[in-house]
Design a protein around this motif. Structure first.
Motif, PDB file in Angstrom:
ATOM      1  N   ASP A   7       0.810  -1.254   0.136  1.00  0.00           N
ATOM      2  CA  ASP A   7      -0.333   0.035  -0.168  1.00  0.00           C
ATOM      3  C   ASP A   7       0.806   1.153  -0.146  1.00  0.00           C
ATOM      4  O   ASP A   7       0.608   2.238  -0.683  1.00  0.00           O
ATOM      5  CB  ASP A   7      -0.865  -0.028   1.285  1.00  0.00           C
ATOM      6  CG  ASP A   7      -2.490  -0.478   0.738  1.00  0.00           C
ATOM      7  OD1 ASP A   7      -2.644   0.183  -0.218  1.00  0.00           O
ATOM      8  OD2 ASP A   7      -2.897  -0.809   1.654  1.00  0.00           O
ATOM      9  N   GLU A  14      -4.022   3.611   4.170  1.00  0.00           N
ATOM     10  CA  GLU A  14      -4.450   2.234   4.443  1.00  0.00           C
ATOM     11  C   GLU A  14      -3.125   1.346   5.037  1.00  0.00           C
ATOM     12  O   GLU A  14      -3.201   0.526   5.514  1.00  0.00           O
ATOM     13  CB  GLU A  14      -4.948   1.671   3.171  1.00  0.00           C
ATOM     14  CG  GLU A  14      -5.429   0.373   3.387  1.00  0.00           C
ATOM     15  CD  GLU A  14      -6.522  -0.296   2.418  1.00  0.00           C
ATOM     16  OE1 GLU A  14      -7.561  -0.470   2.631  1.00  0.00           O
ATOM     17  OE2 GLU A  14      -5.977  -0.549   1.263  1.00  0.00           O
ATOM     18  N   THR A  26      -8.046   4.348  10.531  1.00  0.00           N
ATOM     19  CA  THR A  26      -9.237   3.680   9.845  1.00  0.00           C
ATOM     20  C   THR A  26     -10.554   4.745   9.579  1.00  0.00           C
ATOM     21  O   THR A  26     -10.958   4.724   8.504  1.00  0.00           O
ATOM     22  CB  THR A  26     -10.058   2.536  10.953  1.00  0.00           C
ATOM     23  OG1 THR A  26      -8.806   1.728  11.116  1.00  0.00           O
ATOM     24  CG2 THR A  26     -11.427   2.051  10.406  1.00  0.00           C
ATOM     25  N   TRP A  51      -9.415   6.666   6.558  1.00  0.00           N
ATOM     26  CA  TRP A  51      -9.501   6.002   5.367  1.00  0.00           C
ATOM     27  C   TRP A  51     -11.227   5.993   4.924  1.00  0.00           C
ATOM     28  O   TRP A  51     -11.356   6.201   3.775  1.00  0.00           O
ATOM     29  CB  TRP A  51      -9.038   4.575   5.572  1.00  0.00           C
ATOM     30  CG  TRP A  51      -9.104   3.440   4.294  1.00  0.00           C
ATOM     31  CD1 TRP A  51      -8.037   3.322   3.418  1.00  0.00           C
ATOM     32  CD2 TRP A  51     -10.469   2.972   3.773  1.00  0.00           C
ATOM     33  NE1 TRP A  51      -8.610   2.552   2.357  1.00  0.00           N
ATOM     34  CE2 TRP A  51     -10.087   2.403   2.331  1.00  0.00           C
ATOM     35  CE3 TRP A  51     -11.792   2.942   4.346  1.00  0.00           C
ATOM     36  CZ2 TRP A  51     -10.569   1.517   1.625  1.00  0.00           C
ATOM     37  CZ3 TRP A  51     -12.609   2.153   3.367  1.00  0.00           C
ATOM     38  CH2 TRP A  51     -12.075   1.332   2.107  1.00  0.00           C
TER      39      TRP A  51
END
Length: 211
Positions: A8, A48, A62, A65
């Protein structure tokens, strides 16, 4: 949705670099919001990588995102397309823009009032948030993002809309069966298409008055 934090991070850095090139190559100020989309996609993947390192959970990475994926994209994409679209296409773009505004508002409210969590699922990360009328929201999301590209009046953006539609279906199928996600490669391909678009306005759009 890449298969590791490192993947990522590397993919996000590459897509971000493409985004910088897209912004630098943009020939018109009104193309900048859409040209900057790869910057958003790249940042999304970099964030991420932090979710991977935290082993999922419901921390700040989180939430960041989810904010970018849910309320931001269905607002950013149709407004960016509207700014860049030729005059003749702007009236029909009202539908995806309005749908995107409503969808984004509902998703933002859900994230503000309900928890979002991430879970490692095989080679992918799964995100969970309680969304009311989820199928309706998904439909609105697709109309706002893919629909605006298809109705843009620019043949390269319309082609990108078809690519996004097909890629989203493939990514969803692979995620369901917990195979390695194609999202990293898919984001890179979309960014390359936008790089070509930003540097060479579509001749099918014709010249605008006063240009």
């Amino acid at each position: 949705m890449c298969w590791s934090a490192t993947a990522d991070l590397v993919a996000g850095g590459a897509v971000t670099a493409i985004g910088v090139a897209c912004v630098a190559r943009a020939r018109r100020a009104r193309d900048l919001p859409l040209a900057a989309l790869p910057l958003l996609l790249g940042a999304h993947q970099i964030i991420e990588s932090a979710v991977w390192r935290a082993d999922g959970g419901s921390g700040p990475a989180t939430l960041a995102w989810a904010v970018m994926a849910l309320p931001l994209l269905p607002l950013w994409v149709p407004l960016g397309v509207l700014c860049a679209a030729p005059e003749r296409a702007r009236r029909r773009l009202a539908v995806p823009v309005v749908v995107g505004l409503v969808t984004s508002a509902v998703l933002a409210y859900c994230l503000a009032t309900r928890p979002v969590t991430a879970h490692v699922r095989g080679h992918t990360l799964g995100y969970a948030v309680d969304l009311p009328h989820s199928r309706l929201l998904i439909a609105g999301y697709l109309v706002a993002t893919i629909g605006s590209l298809l109705l843009s009046g620019d043949r390269r953006l319309a082609w990108l809309g078809g690519l996004v539609a097909g890629g989203a279906a493939v990514c969803a199928a692979l995620w369901r069966y917990e195979f390695i996600s194609t999202w990293c490669a898919f984001a890179a391909v979309c960014s390359v298409v936008l790089l070509a678009w930003s540097g060479r306005p579509d001749v099918s759009a014709g010249r605008e008055p006063g240009r």
